[in-house]
Structures are given as C-alpha cells and as structure tokens.
Design an enzyme around this catalytic site. Structure first.
Site, PDB file in Angstrom:
ATOM      1  N   GLU A  99       0.616   6.074  -4.294  1.00 12.40           N
ATOM      2  CA  GLU A  99       0.305   6.985  -3.176  1.00 12.40           C
ATOM      3  C   GLU A  99       1.520   7.828  -2.785  1.00 12.40           C
ATOM      4  OE1 GLU A  99      -2.647   7.265  -2.613  1.00 12.40           O
ATOM      5  OE2 GLU A  99      -3.692   5.342  -2.640  1.00 12.40           O
ATOM      6  N   HIS A 119       1.210   2.842   4.978  1.00 11.90           N
ATOM      7  CA  HIS A 119      -0.216   2.768   4.628  1.00 11.90           C
ATOM      8  C   HIS A 119      -0.614   1.311   4.424  1.00 11.90           C
ATOM      9  CE1 HIS A 119      -3.988   3.191   2.488  1.00 11.90           C
ATOM     10  NE2 HIS A 119      -3.474   2.656   1.397  1.00 11.90           N
ATOM     11  N   HIS A 148      -4.407  -1.627   4.691  1.00 13.19           N
ATOM     12  CA  HIS A 148      -5.866  -1.807   4.682  1.00 13.19           C
ATOM     13  C   HIS A 148      -6.280  -2.786   5.783  1.00 13.19           C
ATOM     14  CE1 HIS A 148      -5.456  -1.183  -0.017  1.00 13.19           C
ATOM     15  NE2 HIS A 148      -5.182  -0.076   0.664  1.00 13.19           N
ATOM     16  N   GLU A 207      -4.349   1.105  27.390  1.00 16.93           N
ATOM     17  CA  GLU A 207      -3.123   1.815  27.006  1.00 16.93           C
ATOM     18  C   GLU A 207      -3.220   2.576  25.679  1.00 16.93           C
ATOM     19  OE1 GLU A 207       0.328  -0.686  27.633  1.00 16.93           O
ATOM     20  OE2 GLU A 207      -0.528  -1.362  29.526  1.00 16.93           O
ATOM     21  N   HIS A 228     -11.250   2.710   3.123  1.00 19.12           N
ATOM     22  CA  HIS A 228     -10.008   2.384   2.416  1.00 19.12           C
ATOM     23  C   HIS A 228      -8.936   1.798   3.351  1.00 19.12           C
ATOM     24  CE1 HIS A 228      -6.954   3.426  -0.937  1.00 19.12           C
ATOM     25  NE2 HIS A 228      -6.344   2.684  -0.031  1.00 19.12           N
TER      26      HIS A 228
HETATM   27  P1  13P Z   1       0.235   0.853  -4.875  1.00 18.44           P
HETATM   28  O1  13P Z   1       0.333  -0.577  -5.373  1.00 18.44           O
HETATM   29  O2  13P Z   1       0.369   1.840  -6.010  1.00 18.44           O
HETATM   30  O3  13P Z   1       1.232   1.109  -3.763  1.00 18.44           O
HETATM   31  O4  13P Z   1      -1.223   1.079  -4.305  1.00 18.44           O
HETATM   32  C1  13P Z   1      -1.723   0.286  -3.270  1.00 18.44           C
HETATM   33  C2  13P Z   1      -2.693   1.012  -2.418  1.00 18.44           C
HETATM   34  O5  13P Z   1      -2.931   0.605  -1.294  1.00 18.44           O
HETATM   35  C3  13P Z   1      -3.344   2.235  -2.938  1.00 18.44           C
HETATM   36  O6  13P Z   1      -3.986   2.947  -1.917  1.00 18.44           O
HETATM   37 ZN    ZN Z   2      -4.507   1.706  -0.182  1.00 17.18          ZN
END
Ligand code: 13P
Ligand code: ZN
Length: 270
Positions: A116, A139, A141, A169, A210
C-alpha cells in the site's frame, strides 16, 4: 553513530505495531504504517550504504522527493515486528520524483515496503499540503468499522454523523468527519490516489469492506483517531438493531464543538 534499534522513532513504531496487533486490528500481515522522519534526527542513527538497494515504487510523487520514511514491510506480521524490527521495517528515501525508494536500513531479509506504499505516499503528500507537521499514515483492519461498512449507508455525511453520535467527544476528535471510499482493489495506484484525494479534507478515510486509514502529526494522534472511530463503530453495532430512545442532537454536537474550540464540517450538521 548510534544504533538504529535504539532510535526513539523505531521504538515508537515497534510499540505501535504491537499495540495495534493487540487490539485485533492487524490479523496476519494486515495493516501498514509509514512515518516521515526528520532528516537530522535520522542522521544520528543512519549509516546509509554507499550504493543502497533501489526499489521502483510504480508511481510518481514529486512533493516527497528526497524525504525519509520508516515503513512496514509487505507481507510482514505486526505481531512479529517487536522481535525483529530490522527485517519487518525499512527506512527508505524517495528519489527520482518518488518513482524510486532507496533502502537505507532494514528489510534485512530482502523484503520491500508495503503493497500500500502508493496510498501511504500519496496521502503523505496530500496531508503535507494542509499541515507541514503531518508525519504519520496508518492503515489497519479494525473489526467494528469493517463490519459497519456492510450495514451502514456509505454516504460520508451519514457515516460521519453516526460516528459523531456514538460518544460525546467524537466530534472533537475528528471534527472534519470521515471520508469513505466504496470497495476498490487494494494495493493499486488508483486506490492510493482516491485515498489521498479524501485526505485533503480530513485525517480519516474508510475503505469499505477493508479497513481504515488515519493520518496524524504523531503515531499517537493517528492511532487515537482510529481508536476513537473504531469505538464509535462498536457502539453503533451494539445498538443499531435496537429501537433508539435518544441520541446526541445536532444542537448538542454544536455545543460540544464550541466548548472544545473545533470547527465541525458545517454541511454535516442539520
Ligand atoms: P502489506 O502486507 O503489503 O502491508 O498489505 C497488508 C494490507 O493491509 C493491504 O491492504
Ligand atoms: Zn489492508
């Protein structure tokens, strides 16, 4: 030359990866982080190779040319970062207008930056255009936000309003609201550009089905944004199927914003 493994920025990134894994936000290799480094601070620890490994990035990002980033590796598990930072993390310098990343430290097993990387670098460029002190793109999940993107309207105004209403808040933490992208293929320049476009208006971008992107001046700030949004999504999922007797009104949201001295995105309030 000080040892890179003792650098405060490495320690803090390692701790953040461990903490995110503990929260359940980073199964397997899920999630990635990039931290823009201060050139002078990095120089105390960086014994850069004379001929560094050069990795093509597949995109251009002239605004970041020459900048240093500490970044998680592709395919690396956040749970393992603490045990071998030099293999799981890399310190790269963007060159050639962003088309190339020179590996100056880390990725010791021959690995490379996250898949990413485009979303991270383009988001850094977007945030730096708004806030020169912006340093972090994060980033992951998180379970409840992810679940929420299956059952909630993806309209940004509606999504933001629900998150703001889930705890007093929240509007103070992300007054600019959240950006939401529909499902798109991850790991592409296209999702990177779309994420960066949303980053021009706020520090949180949700990728439907995602995960989430958060931006900040510090790892704590970016982590705290995601933590707050994720908790809001958890509360929402606990009550979404129940009859609501009351919520935080728009008048109350305005009062909170005024009390904390923040300006909420006006068109998101009734
Ligand atoms: P990477 O292992 O390449 O960082 O990918 C993980 C991920 O969350 C892709 O969206
Ligand atoms: Zn991801």
């Amino acid at each position: 030359m000080k040892n890179m493994l003792d650098a405060p920025f490495v320690t803090e990134l390692v701790r953040t990866c461990t903490n995110m894994y503990a929260h359940g936000w980073d199964e397997r290799n899920g999630g990635n982080i990039s931290l823009r480094l201060d050139e002078r601070e990095a120089a105390e620890y960086l014994d850069a190779p004379a001929a560094p490994r050069r990795e093509p990035t597949g995109f251009s990002c002239p605004a970041l040319d020459g900048m240093l980033f500490l970044v998680t590796g592709t395919g690396k598990y956040f749970k393992n970062v603490q045990y071998d930072p030099a293999a799981n993390l890399g310190l790269v310098r963007l060159t050639d207008g962003g088309a190339c990343a020179e590996v100056l430290w880390g990725f010791s097993d021959g690995g490379r930056f996250t898949s990413e990387f485009a979303a991270h670098m383009m988001s850094h460029a977007a945030r730096l255009g708004i806030d020169p002190e912006s340093r972090v793109i994060l980033h992951c999940h998180p379970n409840h936000l992810l679940a929420m993107t299956y059952v909630h309207d993806l309209d940004e105004r509606a999504f933001t309003r629900t998150l703001w209403q889930m705890e007093t808040e929240n509007i103070f933490v992300f007054p600019e609201g959240v950006g939401v992208l529909p499902w798109m293929l991850c790991g592409t320049n296209e999702i990177g550009a779309a994420t960066a476009e949303k980053m021009k208006r706020g520090r949180i971008v949700i990728w439907a089905q995602h995960g989430i992107y958060g931006a900040g001046r510090t790892l704590d700030e970016a982590f705290g944004l995601i933590e707050t949004a994720e908790k809001a999504a958890e509360v929402y999922l606990k009550i979404a199927h129940l009859p609501w007797k009351q919520t935080i009104t728009d008048d109350a949201l305005r009062q909170i914003a005024a009390h904390f001295g923040v300006t909420p995105r006006a068109e998101y309030l009734d």
